[in-house]
Write a protein that holds these residues in place. Sequence first.
Motif, PDB file in Angstrom:
ATOM      1  N   TRP A   1       0.835  -1.190   0.000  1.00 31.14           N
ATOM      2  CA  TRP A   1       0.000   0.000   0.000  1.00 31.14           C
ATOM      3  C   TRP A   1       0.870   1.240   0.000  1.00 31.14           C
ATOM      4  O   TRP A   1       1.831   1.337   0.771  1.00 31.14           O
ATOM      5  CB  TRP A   1      -0.900  -0.004   1.247  1.00 31.14           C
ATOM      6  N   CYS A   2       0.563   2.195  -0.890  1.00 32.90           N
ATOM      7  CA  CYS A   2       1.277   3.469  -0.829  1.00 32.90           C
ATOM      8  C   CYS A   2       0.421   4.462  -0.064  1.00 32.90           C
ATOM      9  O   CYS A   2      -0.648   4.849  -0.537  1.00 32.90           O
ATOM     10  CB  CYS A   2       1.604   4.026  -2.210  1.00 32.90           C
ATOM     11  N   PRO A   3       0.871   4.891   1.136  1.00 34.70           N
ATOM     12  CA  PRO A   3       0.072   5.817   1.951  1.00 34.70           C
ATOM     13  C   PRO A   3      -0.014   7.215   1.306  1.00 34.70           C
ATOM     14  O   PRO A   3      -0.870   8.003   1.682  1.00 34.70           O
ATOM     15  CB  PRO A   3       0.847   5.899   3.268  1.00 34.70           C
ATOM     16  N   ARG A   4       0.829   7.495   0.321  1.00 33.98           N
ATOM     17  CA  ARG A   4       0.800   8.799  -0.342  1.00 33.98           C
ATOM     18  C   ARG A   4      -0.172   8.740  -1.520  1.00 33.98           C
ATOM     19  O   ARG A   4      -1.074   9.555  -1.658  1.00 33.98           O
ATOM     20  CB  ARG A   4       2.204   9.167  -0.849  1.00 33.98           C
ATOM     21  N   CYS A   5      -0.003   7.736  -2.381  1.00 29.76           N
ATOM     22  CA  CYS A   5      -0.872   7.612  -3.556  1.00 29.76           C
ATOM     23  C   CYS A   5      -2.229   7.022  -3.188  1.00 29.76           C
ATOM     24  O   CYS A   5      -3.151   7.027  -3.995  1.00 29.76           O
ATOM     25  CB  CYS A   5      -0.220   6.759  -4.628  1.00 29.76           C
ATOM     26  N   HIS A   6      -2.334   6.480  -1.974  1.00 28.85           N
ATOM     27  CA  HIS A   6      -3.576   5.883  -1.515  1.00 28.85           C
ATOM     28  C   HIS A   6      -4.084   4.785  -2.421  1.00 28.85           C
ATOM     29  O   HIS A   6      -5.241   4.766  -2.820  1.00 28.85           O
ATOM     30  CB  HIS A   6      -4.661   6.960  -1.367  1.00 28.85           C
TER      31      HIS A   6
ATOM     32  N   HIS B   1       9.794   0.772  -1.770  1.00 32.83           N
ATOM     33  CA  HIS B   1       9.308   2.133  -2.001  1.00 32.83           C
ATOM     34  C   HIS B   1       8.317   2.143  -3.155  1.00 32.83           C
ATOM     35  O   HIS B   1       8.427   1.350  -4.075  1.00 32.83           O
ATOM     36  CB  HIS B   1      10.465   3.070  -2.358  1.00 32.83           C
ATOM     37  N   CYS B   2       7.381   3.074  -3.107  1.00 28.98           N
ATOM     38  CA  CYS B   2       6.426   3.247  -4.201  1.00 28.98           C
ATOM     39  C   CYS B   2       7.184   3.703  -5.444  1.00 28.98           C
ATOM     40  O   CYS B   2       7.943   4.660  -5.392  1.00 28.98           O
ATOM     41  CB  CYS B   2       5.382   4.282  -3.820  1.00 28.98           C
ATOM     42  N   GLN B   3       6.961   2.990  -6.545  1.00 31.06           N
ATOM     43  CA  GLN B   3       7.671   3.307  -7.780  1.00 31.06           C
ATOM     44  C   GLN B   3       7.366   4.732  -8.262  1.00 31.06           C
ATOM     45  O   GLN B   3       8.190   5.373  -8.893  1.00 31.06           O
ATOM     46  CB  GLN B   3       7.219   2.300  -8.835  1.00 31.06           C
ATOM     47  N   ARG B   4       6.162   5.192  -7.946  1.00 32.26           N
ATOM     48  CA  ARG B   4       5.752   6.506  -8.468  1.00 32.26           C
ATOM     49  C   ARG B   4       6.199   7.670  -7.606  1.00 32.26           C
ATOM     50  O   ARG B   4       6.494   8.740  -8.089  1.00 32.26           O
ATOM     51  CB  ARG B   4       4.231   6.566  -8.592  1.00 32.26           C
ATOM     52  N   CYS B   5       6.173   7.479  -6.249  1.00 28.99           N
ATOM     53  CA  CYS B   5       6.420   8.650  -5.404  1.00 28.99           C
ATOM     54  C   CYS B   5       7.487   8.400  -4.342  1.00 28.99           C
ATOM     55  O   CYS B   5       7.764   9.282  -3.544  1.00 28.99           O
ATOM     56  CB  CYS B   5       5.111   9.096  -4.753  1.00 28.99           C
ATOM     57  N   SER B   6       8.075   7.192  -4.344  1.00 27.90           N
ATOM     58  CA  SER B   6       9.174   6.863  -3.433  1.00 27.90           C
ATOM     59  C   SER B   6       8.801   6.763  -1.957  1.00 27.90           C
ATOM     60  O   SER B   6       9.670   6.567  -1.110  1.00 27.90           O
ATOM     61  CB  SER B   6      10.330   7.866  -3.559  1.00 27.90           C
TER      62      SER B   6
HETATM   63 ZN   LIG Z   1       3.067   6.504  -3.978  1.00 22.11          ZN
END
Ligand SMILES: [Zn+2]
Length: 891
Positions: free
Chosen positions: A179-184, A346-351
């Motif tokens: 789960w990416c807590p930034r990209c939700h 890490h999230c590939q899109r936003c790290s």
């Molecule tokens: Zn993300």
Amino acid sequence: MSEAKLPPVYDPAAVETDRYNFWLKQDYFKAARDEARIPYTIVIPPPNVTGSLHMGHALNNTIQDVLIRWKRMQGLDTLWLPGCDHAGIATQNVVEKHLAEEGVNKDDLGRDRFLEKVWEWKDTYHARITKQLYRLGVSCDWSRERFTMDEGCSMAVRKVFVDLYRKGLIYRGDYLINWCPRCHTALSDIEVEHEDETSTLTHIRYPLEDGSGSITVATTRPETMLGDTAVAVNPEDSRYQKLVGKKVILPLLNRLIPIVADDYVDPSFGSGAVKVTPGHDINDFAIGRRHNLEIISIIDEDAKMTAAAGPYAGLDRYDCRKKVVADLEALGLVEAIREHEHSLGHCQRCSTVVEPLVSRQWFVKMTPLAKPALAAVEDGSTQFVPPRFTRIYQNWLENIRDWCISRQLWWGHRIPAWYCACGEMVVDYEEPLNCPACGGKVAQDPDVLDTWFSSALWPFSTLGWPEKTADLEHFYPTSVLVTAYDIIFFWVARMMFMSLEFMGEVPFHTVYITGLVRDPLGRKMSKSLGNGIDPLEIIEKYGTDTLRFTLVTGQAPGNDQRFRQESVEAGRNFANKIWNASRFVLMNLSDQEEAAIDFAPYDPEVMLPGLNRIDRWILHRYNETVRQTNNLLEEYELGEAARLIYEFIWNDFCDWYVELSKYFLYRKDQPAAEEDRNRTRAVLAYVLDGVMRLLHPFMPFISEEIWQQLPNRREEALIVASWPEPLEKHLFPQEAAEMQLVQEVARAIRNLRSQIQLPPGKKAAVIVRAGGETARCLQEESHQLARLAFAEPLTVEPDALKPKQSLTAIIGDGLELFLPLEGIIDVEAEIGRLEKEFLQVQAEKKKTDGKLKSDGFIKKAPPEVIAKEEARREEQAARLTKLEQRLRELK
Ligand SMILES: [Zn+2]
Ligand SMILES: [Zn+2]
């Protein structure tokens, strides 16, 4: 001689746009769908619609265009199908960021208004990337362009989803997801990037319930202890065997949790006992399943602690970590804190650091789909070029987990599932009017599908599936997929299993893997390093053909390449060389006086009997180049093929044949002069026509421009002209070998002349010791040697003796050249000059020797400096030997 039709200098900008528009206007890119012809199909790896053209695209699309142009000229029914990808998370992030700059939040806009904004973006950016592809000269069939979210592709997505669901291959389930807590949103395994980090390993004592002591566990994430539901040990570990089945008191929360035995635990790591947090760790989740452990979610979708974390509820995960460690230390339960290397996702899109969470998501069941995809590569139905990438594909499919396909985004294909308050769920092609169970209202699943779900259908959805279209019938399966190695998992494997499942056939027979285009230092081009090179800038400055040629010659299948300025300049020089030589040929072809000549060049039969040695040699070399180029292209060695064509054009054609032809074009004195001239013009035209054909797939603009100026063309455009095939009757191995000899002699003479610095144009006699056929051949070509190497007079004798004071060159068996110096140079002065040079070099070498013998230097100097000195010493020694030899020859 009349005015040439080509301007004196090649100006790519003046040619490229007009030529591209000409091809477009004539519909040459359009696939005929001619049942009588063999189809050749490529579907473009769809670029992200909001992306812009980078070097990777430039390389990838150039390779596809080379293949398509080659096959089109071979007469196949070619289709190169273009299109763009909606690129779910990437596009949504870009638009969200842009809106944020305007102070707008997507939740304020609401789903529908936000999606309208994204579609607006899509239109703008789609126009941009299409224009950029035009600049690259790609010959895609734009009338068949597709978009992953157009009506047809969306219908295909829905059909595949519903059908897989009905076959039991799509299910909804609780699962531990990334789960990416930034990209939700949920991320698939391959959207998570792992990086090594140094952090700490905290060793915590968990007291046994019976008060008989404690068991120590180690963790890099102490806060997750709040969600522990067991401690696990290896069943073979004698230290813990008697504790299995007992309970420990979870510190801070004082819950009782069991000690379980599980093979997964590595007894040699840490204390040999591990804490088990099924709610926040993928391996623990698996242990939990095996032992039926409770799953407690202590971290929420914002990476904050939940109510289940008791007194820590509401804290951010990292603040909680500090507080947990402090509290445990206060209780005296921290045994040690040690430095520790581990890999973090890490999230590939936003790290952002990914948080594993239990969540209800949609999944594709992979095992039944992976099997046929593995078999199709095993039996060779689909082959990787180069083959080493087969192993990567197989490894991934052999170890595959179910594919989480739902994403908590707005931009994408919405999941065709509807829910009713009564608990009913409907999965269908169309939206149900109301709940089939209770007649109540239904609401659609808010989530969308992973962007790769629609890309996986690309080879058949773009041809019209699920309709049974004529395109699908004729052009499927496709011939080759050209793609970078970093998306073998994301894309190639998924197209394989989806195509096998829904089309019953592989999507492509060949997967051509390209490498990355790196900077001159070998680093990946990236925004953060600022080392990216914009292909459009290169096009602006040097022209598209130069960029294409640089990229193709720089690559070999599957290997990375470094993009160097020198290579671009070499490509530009090549374009200029072609232009200049072609201008020369065309000027001679368009001679007004001879306008009536039929340049039957195009009919080699006619001219065969009258050809001289030089004509036969160039035809032979051209024919060999055609044969080798075809073999290399069949083996997907595009870079080798381009280099071969370069060598032929630059050396054989421009530097030799065009030069040699001047003798026949301009001599007026002989009775056969006119016949000679016409024959030479015919051969020049024939070979120029042929090399433009060979060059066309690689450098389409310059080749079409030049080719259009050829007289008596029988085809309307080079792009649809026929591809050269080798001709048996154009093989002249004997003349080819003889010409090679003439070339070697000319080179040797030039070499000797340069030793004594004779200026070009200054005639000097040459004596050749040769007999038999060799002698005859050299004598016959003496007029050429006089022109090319100013060897005049040239004497060829089987038993020529070395004149006193002359330079010598030995070429192979029994062939020796002498350049007498008497009367050419002042021999005494030359001896003086050489002796002076000899002494100078000797002194320099002495210095180098001394340096390399000195202890101080050898011990202190860095190895590369020492290596440099050693190389210098060798060079000096070689020079001395040469000077000695030359002095001997003079004396
Ligand atoms: Zn993300
Ligand atoms: Zn209902």
